[in-house]
Write a protein that holds these residues in place. Structure first.
Motif, PDB file in Angstrom:
ATOM      1  N   ALA A 124      17.500 -43.506   7.050  1.00 59.42           N
ATOM      2  CA  ALA A 124      17.036 -43.190   5.658  1.00 59.42           C
ATOM      3  C   ALA A 124      17.822 -41.482   6.183  1.00 59.42           C
ATOM      4  O   ALA A 124      18.417 -40.498   5.448  1.00 59.42           O
ATOM      5  N   LEU A 125      18.251 -41.391   7.255  1.00 55.51           N
ATOM      6  CA  LEU A 125      18.522 -40.184   8.041  1.00 55.51           C
ATOM      7  C   LEU A 125      19.793 -40.356   8.768  1.00 55.51           C
ATOM      8  O   LEU A 125      20.513 -39.603   9.439  1.00 55.51           O
ATOM      9  N   SER A 126      20.946 -41.526   9.215  1.00 61.30           N
ATOM     10  CA  SER A 126      21.975 -41.490   9.704  1.00 61.30           C
ATOM     11  C   SER A 126      22.763 -40.780   9.070  1.00 61.30           C
ATOM     12  O   SER A 126      23.636 -40.397  10.227  1.00 61.30           O
ATOM     13  N   THR A 127      22.283 -40.138   7.704  1.00 58.47           N
ATOM     14  CA  THR A 127      23.619 -38.803   7.851  1.00 58.47           C
ATOM     15  C   THR A 127      23.170 -37.229   8.092  1.00 58.47           C
ATOM     16  O   THR A 127      24.572 -36.846   7.053  1.00 58.47           O
ATOM     17  N   CYS A 128      22.036 -37.287   8.850  1.00 51.37           N
ATOM     18  CA  CYS A 128      21.572 -36.041   8.835  1.00 51.37           C
ATOM     19  C   CYS A 128      21.962 -35.486  10.061  1.00 51.37           C
ATOM     20  O   CYS A 128      22.058 -36.420  11.654  1.00 51.37           O
ATOM     21  N   ARG A 129      22.456 -34.362  10.249  1.00 55.72           N
ATOM     22  CA  ARG A 129      23.145 -34.022  11.945  1.00 55.72           C
ATOM     23  C   ARG A 129      22.636 -32.524  11.888  1.00 55.72           C
ATOM     24  O   ARG A 129      22.137 -32.575  13.367  1.00 55.72           O
ATOM     25  N   TRP A 130      21.690 -31.821  10.889  1.00 53.73           N
ATOM     26  CA  TRP A 130      20.568 -30.834  11.342  1.00 53.73           C
ATOM     27  C   TRP A 130      18.823 -31.230  11.642  1.00 53.73           C
ATOM     28  O   TRP A 130      18.245 -32.397  10.293  1.00 53.73           O
ATOM     29  N   LEU A 131      18.126 -30.988  12.283  1.00 51.70           N
ATOM     30  CA  LEU A 131      16.791 -31.581  12.733  1.00 51.70           C
ATOM     31  C   LEU A 131      15.670 -30.326  12.357  1.00 51.70           C
ATOM     32  O   LEU A 131      16.181 -29.296  12.855  1.00 51.70           O
TER      33      LEU A 131
ATOM     34  N   ALA B 123       2.028 -16.802   9.222  1.00 48.97           N
ATOM     35  CA  ALA B 123       3.973 -17.398   9.260  1.00 48.97           C
ATOM     36  C   ALA B 123       3.958 -18.826   9.895  1.00 48.97           C
ATOM     37  O   ALA B 123       4.050 -18.776  11.188  1.00 48.97           O
ATOM     38  N   GLU B 124       5.034 -19.210   9.279  1.00 45.31           N
ATOM     39  CA  GLU B 124       5.527 -20.604   9.965  1.00 45.31           C
ATOM     40  C   GLU B 124       7.230 -20.645  10.136  1.00 45.31           C
ATOM     41  O   GLU B 124       8.295 -20.588   9.136  1.00 45.31           O
ATOM     42  N   PRO B 125       7.193 -19.916  11.010  1.00 45.89           N
ATOM     43  CA  PRO B 125       8.549 -20.097  11.269  1.00 45.89           C
ATOM     44  C   PRO B 125       9.730 -20.814  11.219  1.00 45.89           C
ATOM     45  O   PRO B 125       9.374 -22.323  11.379  1.00 45.89           O
ATOM     46  N   LEU B 126      11.418 -21.397  11.056  1.00 43.46           N
ATOM     47  CA  LEU B 126      12.197 -22.443  11.012  1.00 43.46           C
ATOM     48  C   LEU B 126      12.554 -22.522  12.468  1.00 43.46           C
ATOM     49  O   LEU B 126      12.807 -21.992  12.974  1.00 43.46           O
ATOM     50  N   LEU B 127      12.316 -23.803  12.752  1.00 44.01           N
ATOM     51  CA  LEU B 127      13.235 -24.281  14.282  1.00 44.01           C
ATOM     52  C   LEU B 127      14.161 -25.278  13.184  1.00 44.01           C
ATOM     53  O   LEU B 127      13.939 -25.604  12.635  1.00 44.01           O
ATOM     54  N   ARG B 128      15.402 -24.963  13.890  1.00 44.38           N
ATOM     55  CA  ARG B 128      16.996 -25.764  13.617  1.00 44.38           C
ATOM     56  C   ARG B 128      17.432 -26.069  14.612  1.00 44.38           C
ATOM     57  O   ARG B 128      17.552 -25.067  15.460  1.00 44.38           O
ATOM     58  N   ILE B 129      17.258 -27.309  15.003  1.00 47.57           N
ATOM     59  CA  ILE B 129      18.404 -28.238  16.296  1.00 47.57           C
ATOM     60  C   ILE B 129      19.524 -28.702  15.450  1.00 47.57           C
ATOM     61  O   ILE B 129      19.738 -29.863  14.745  1.00 47.57           O
ATOM     62  N   GLY B 130      20.549 -28.793  16.401  1.00 43.09           N
ATOM     63  CA  GLY B 130      21.459 -28.732  15.578  1.00 43.09           C
ATOM     64  C   GLY B 130      22.894 -28.820  15.907  1.00 43.09           C
ATOM     65  O   GLY B 130      23.201 -27.090  16.387  1.00 43.09           O
ATOM     66  N   PRO B 131      24.254 -29.032  15.405  1.00 42.62           N
ATOM     67  CA  PRO B 131      24.216 -30.137  14.883  1.00 42.62           C
ATOM     68  C   PRO B 131      24.047 -30.911  15.808  1.00 42.62           C
ATOM     69  O   PRO B 131      24.736 -31.268  16.996  1.00 42.62           O
ATOM     70  N   ILE B 132      23.368 -32.617  15.474  1.00 40.34           N
ATOM     71  CA  ILE B 132      23.392 -33.281  16.302  1.00 40.34           C
ATOM     72  C   ILE B 132      24.183 -34.938  16.298  1.00 40.34           C
ATOM     73  O   ILE B 132      25.077 -34.725  15.198  1.00 40.34           O
TER      74      ILE B 132
END
Length: 179
Positions: A112-119, A162-171
């Protein structure tokens, strides 16, 4: 958010990873409660996520059938190339075995996540264990783990950091990564 790995490794544990089902909702709630590190949501939330987002939620079953860990996540409706992690948790009985990273790697491999490039994930500044887990995931994939403001404390109706966003990618999905 994530709970930490605290106990020494137990090599005899062979976990089975699978997507969540509605019947897992109560067990998800119990596991999150038992971590004593994750923010506990209502039981309804866990049943709903296991039902409506089960294909983007992962559980690790211990040999005795208990849930040892979980990843609750989804693909945001306006970001089809992004997978968001809501919670990663490991039951205290199974901490210290590297299960948190295994869960995240197995979750990222879900069809279900196969098209995702970012986490992405939101992580409070005081949650060093969670940040370390996502930074390790980023290193394993050879990508940076960016941190940017996202949910500020004033958005919450109660006292909440506060909840900062962590962004990993593009994978790169073609690059082999240990799972």
């Amino acid at each position: 958010m994530t709970s930490t790995d605290r106990n020494p490794p137990h090599p005899h544990h062979a976990f089975v990873f699978r997507t969540a089902h509605s019947r897992d909702g109560a067990a998800l709630w119990h596991l999150v409660r038992d971590t004593r590190a994750l923010e506990l949501n209502s039981p309804y939330f866990y049943v709903l996520f296991a039902t409506d987002f089960g294909q983007t939620c992962l559980v690790a079953e211990a040999p005795d059938g208990r849930l040892a860990g979980l990843v609750i996540g989804y693909v945001p409706p306006t970001q089809a190339d992004t997978a968001f992690v809501w919670q990663v948790g490991v039951h205290p009985d199974f901490q210290g075995q590297g299960l948190g990273l295994q869960l995240l790697q197995q979750w990222w491999a879900l069809p279900a996540l196969s098209t995702c490039r970012w986490l992405t994930a939101t992580v409070a500044d005081d949650n060093t264990a969670s940040r370390a887990l996502f930074e390790r995931f980023a290193r394993e994939h050879g990508r940076p783990c960016e941190r940017r403001p996202h949910f500020t404390a004033d958005l919450f109706p109660i006292d909440h950091p506060a909840e900062p966003l962590l962004r990993i990618g593009p994978i790169d999905r073609g690059r082999p990564v240990p799972v």
